[in-house]
Design a protein around this motif. Sequence first.
Motif, PDB file in Angstrom:
ATOM      1  N   UNK A   1      80.043  91.250 123.450  1.00 52.13           N
ATOM      2  CA  UNK A   1      79.478  92.435 124.238  1.00 52.13           C
ATOM      3  C   UNK A   1      80.633  93.439 124.427  1.00 52.13           C
ATOM      4  N   UNK A   2      81.761  93.001 125.086  1.00 53.31           N
ATOM      5  CA  UNK A   2      82.781  93.761 125.337  1.00 53.31           C
ATOM      6  C   UNK A   2      83.362  94.384 124.011  1.00 53.31           C
ATOM      7  N   UNK A   3      83.536  93.625 123.178  1.00 51.63           N
ATOM      8  CA  UNK A   3      83.940  94.367 121.657  1.00 51.63           C
ATOM      9  C   UNK A   3      82.943  95.500 121.294  1.00 51.63           C
ATOM     10  N   UNK A   4      81.675  95.185 121.451  1.00 47.59           N
ATOM     11  CA  UNK A   4      80.865  96.089 120.714  1.00 47.59           C
ATOM     12  C   UNK A   4      81.031  97.482 121.548  1.00 47.59           C
ATOM     13  N   UNK A   5      80.883  97.429 122.647  1.00 44.26           N
ATOM     14  CA  UNK A   5      80.914  98.554 123.639  1.00 44.26           C
ATOM     15  C   UNK A   5      82.143  99.157 123.546  1.00 44.26           C
ATOM     16  N   UNK A   6      83.381  98.681 123.379  1.00 38.07           N
ATOM     17  CA  UNK A   6      84.774  99.104 123.310  1.00 38.07           C
ATOM     18  C   UNK A   6      84.681 100.010 122.117  1.00 38.07           C
TER      19      UNK A   6
ATOM     20  N   UNK B   1      73.712  99.933 121.579  1.00 38.05           N
ATOM     21  CA  UNK B   1      73.987  98.437 121.857  1.00 38.05           C
ATOM     22  C   UNK B   1      72.841  97.514 121.714  1.00 38.05           C
ATOM     23  N   UNK B   2      71.714  98.112 122.346  1.00 36.98           N
ATOM     24  CA  UNK B   2      70.517  97.073 122.471  1.00 36.98           C
ATOM     25  C   UNK B   2      69.946  97.273 121.039  1.00 36.98           C
ATOM     26  N   UNK B   3      69.932  98.271 120.495  1.00 38.62           N
ATOM     27  CA  UNK B   3      69.282  98.199 119.076  1.00 38.62           C
ATOM     28  C   UNK B   3      70.120  97.465 118.222  1.00 38.62           C
ATOM     29  N   UNK B   4      71.313  97.554 118.119  1.00 36.88           N
ATOM     30  CA  UNK B   4      72.430  97.019 117.454  1.00 36.88           C
ATOM     31  C   UNK B   4      72.135  95.270 117.397  1.00 36.88           C
TER      32      UNK B   4
ATOM     33  N   UNK C   1      74.354 108.646 110.578  1.00 35.57           N
ATOM     34  CA  UNK C   1      72.888 108.648 110.549  1.00 35.57           C
ATOM     35  C   UNK C   1      72.202 107.583 111.346  1.00 35.57           C
ATOM     36  N   UNK C   2      72.650 106.266 111.448  1.00 34.88           N
ATOM     37  CA  UNK C   2      72.088 105.281 112.061  1.00 34.88           C
ATOM     38  C   UNK C   2      72.829 104.328 112.653  1.00 34.88           C
ATOM     39  N   UNK C   3      73.601 104.230 113.840  1.00 38.32           N
ATOM     40  CA  UNK C   3      74.916 103.467 114.007  1.00 38.32           C
ATOM     41  C   UNK C   3      74.577 102.266 114.486  1.00 38.32           C
ATOM     42  N   UNK C   4      73.374 102.155 114.985  1.00 41.59           N
ATOM     43  CA  UNK C   4      72.777 100.487 115.260  1.00 41.59           C
ATOM     44  C   UNK C   4      72.778  99.622 114.221  1.00 41.59           C
ATOM     45  N   UNK C   5      72.956 100.220 112.944  1.00 43.95           N
ATOM     46  CA  UNK C   5      72.860  99.140 111.880  1.00 43.95           C
ATOM     47  C   UNK C   5      74.524  98.670 111.371  1.00 43.95           C
ATOM     48  N   UNK C   6      75.271  99.300 112.102  1.00 42.54           N
ATOM     49  CA  UNK C   6      76.979  98.757 111.687  1.00 42.54           C
ATOM     50  C   UNK C   6      77.355  97.365 112.343  1.00 42.54           C
ATOM     51  N   UNK C   7      78.094  96.729 111.868  1.00 50.01           N
ATOM     52  CA  UNK C   7      78.571  95.494 112.366  1.00 50.01           C
ATOM     53  C   UNK C   7      79.582  95.673 113.539  1.00 50.01           C
ATOM     54  N   UNK C   8      79.069  96.146 114.568  1.00 52.55           N
ATOM     55  CA  UNK C   8      79.956  96.481 115.596  1.00 52.55           C
ATOM     56  C   UNK C   8      80.712  95.470 116.481  1.00 52.55           C
ATOM     57  N   UNK C   9      80.338  94.115 116.142  1.00 55.48           N
ATOM     58  CA  UNK C   9      81.051  92.811 116.645  1.00 55.48           C
ATOM     59  C   UNK C   9      82.335  92.724 116.092  1.00 55.48           C
TER      60      UNK C   9
ATOM     61  N   UNK D   1      84.843 103.938 121.542  1.00 57.68           N
ATOM     62  CA  UNK D   1      86.066 104.651 120.546  1.00 57.68           C
ATOM     63  C   UNK D   1      85.648 105.400 119.796  1.00 57.68           C
ATOM     64  N   UNK D   2      84.751 105.206 119.132  1.00 55.78           N
ATOM     65  CA  UNK D   2      84.143 106.057 117.917  1.00 55.78           C
ATOM     66  C   UNK D   2      83.300 107.301 118.066  1.00 55.78           C
ATOM     67  N   UNK D   3      82.365 106.995 119.372  1.00 48.82           N
ATOM     68  CA  UNK D   3      81.614 108.000 119.825  1.00 48.82           C
ATOM     69  C   UNK D   3      82.005 108.560 121.292  1.00 48.82           C
ATOM     70  N   UNK D   4      83.332 109.253 121.362  1.00 50.33           N
ATOM     71  CA  UNK D   4      83.724 109.575 122.761  1.00 50.33           C
ATOM     72  C   UNK D   4      82.806 110.534 123.467  1.00 50.33           C
ATOM     73  N   UNK D   5      82.009 111.229 122.432  1.00 47.24           N
ATOM     74  CA  UNK D   5      80.899 112.324 123.090  1.00 47.24           C
ATOM     75  C   UNK D   5      79.721 111.859 123.682  1.00 47.24           C
ATOM     76  N   UNK D   6      79.570 110.562 123.514  1.00 49.48           N
ATOM     77  CA  UNK D   6      78.266 109.779 123.804  1.00 49.48           C
ATOM     78  C   UNK D   6      78.306 109.244 125.460  1.00 49.48           C
ATOM     79  N   UNK D   7      77.291 109.258 126.119  1.00 51.34           N
ATOM     80  CA  UNK D   7      77.432 108.798 127.387  1.00 51.34           C
ATOM     81  C   UNK D   7      76.891 107.498 127.390  1.00 51.34           C
ATOM     82  N   UNK D   8      77.162 107.076 128.790  1.00 57.86           N
ATOM     83  CA  UNK D   8      76.699 105.455 128.913  1.00 57.86           C
ATOM     84  C   UNK D   8      75.411 105.174 128.426  1.00 57.86           C
ATOM     85  N   UNK D   9      74.485 106.095 128.625  1.00 55.97           N
ATOM     86  CA  UNK D   9      72.905 105.557 128.264  1.00 55.97           C
ATOM     87  C   UNK D   9      73.012 105.475 126.841  1.00 55.97           C
ATOM     88  N   UNK D  10      73.601 106.478 126.144  1.00 55.70           N
ATOM     89  CA  UNK D  10      73.481 106.454 124.843  1.00 55.70           C
ATOM     90  C   UNK D  10      74.283 105.218 124.161  1.00 55.70           C
ATOM     91  N   UNK D  11      75.200 104.908 124.626  1.00 58.35           N
ATOM     92  CA  UNK D  11      76.070 103.792 124.344  1.00 58.35           C
ATOM     93  C   UNK D  11      75.111 102.653 124.371  1.00 58.35           C
TER      94      UNK D  11
END
Length: 300
Positions: A43-48, A66-69, A273-281, A52-62
Amino acid sequence: MQFIIYILVYPFLWLISILPFRLLYAFSDFLYLLIYKVFGYRKKVVIANLKLVFPEKNDKEIKTITNKFYHHLCDMMVEAIKSLTISEAEMKKRFKFTNVELLQDIENNGRSIALMCAHYGSWEWIFVLQSYIKNKGFAVYKRIENKYFDRLIKGIRAKYNSELITTKETIPKLMKAKVNKETFICGFVSDQSAKAWKAQHWAKFMGHRVPMHTGAEMLAKRLDMAVVFFKVKRLKRGYYETTFETITEHPKEFNNYEITDIFFRKVEQQIHEAPEFYLWTHKRWKYKDDSPENYNVIKG
């Protein structure tokens, strides 16, 4: 010990694989609770990575991404298990290709194909592609430590005329096919994190300079393979659509690393287009180097 683990685990996997899709995805929802809510797997890796790549997004958006991912990650896990028993007809219904004729035209011209993709959407059922084309299929993969599970995975892929090959096997296998005047299609998941001290090419990916794997491009030039990107779109749960995009049919006309850079721009477009489908782990930005000299490591 490997065999004991195999004979204990395999029956459980097989039972999951024969579940109807409604129950299969109910099991995925249960996995989501365990993996994300209870154990917080990476989870720490995913959120980090997301911050890192979406600095413009707030905590709620992140948190929403994360949930969708994690829901999607668990779906991919059960879909991989489903590969044990899913029929070809069912797989074709759920993993469609919008323009497979693009590949057919290339192979009808006697060309081999380097199929470049990323850890995005779903790559578990891409092997059904072999039922639409004539070329022998290869896919570069990392060998599973348990030799019995490794053999099992290879057997599943072989049903669709695909052969899994390790990185060390790739050059000799493809060179042999080339010498024998055989045409083939080889899949490369090319967005892995290259080792910083071995990388020959660094470029920006999602706003940060990182080391790139360039093996697909170098092999395409060496063997004169057409280079094609496959873009995966999730239509709804358990249903995917793939569109092929030709990067080039003449790789030798490109400067070194230019094809790799084009590939990563296409991956970036998918992610936006849809960030939740990338392998963020995956620790893709482990060796990011935004300054001239220093590496910064994401720890998790």
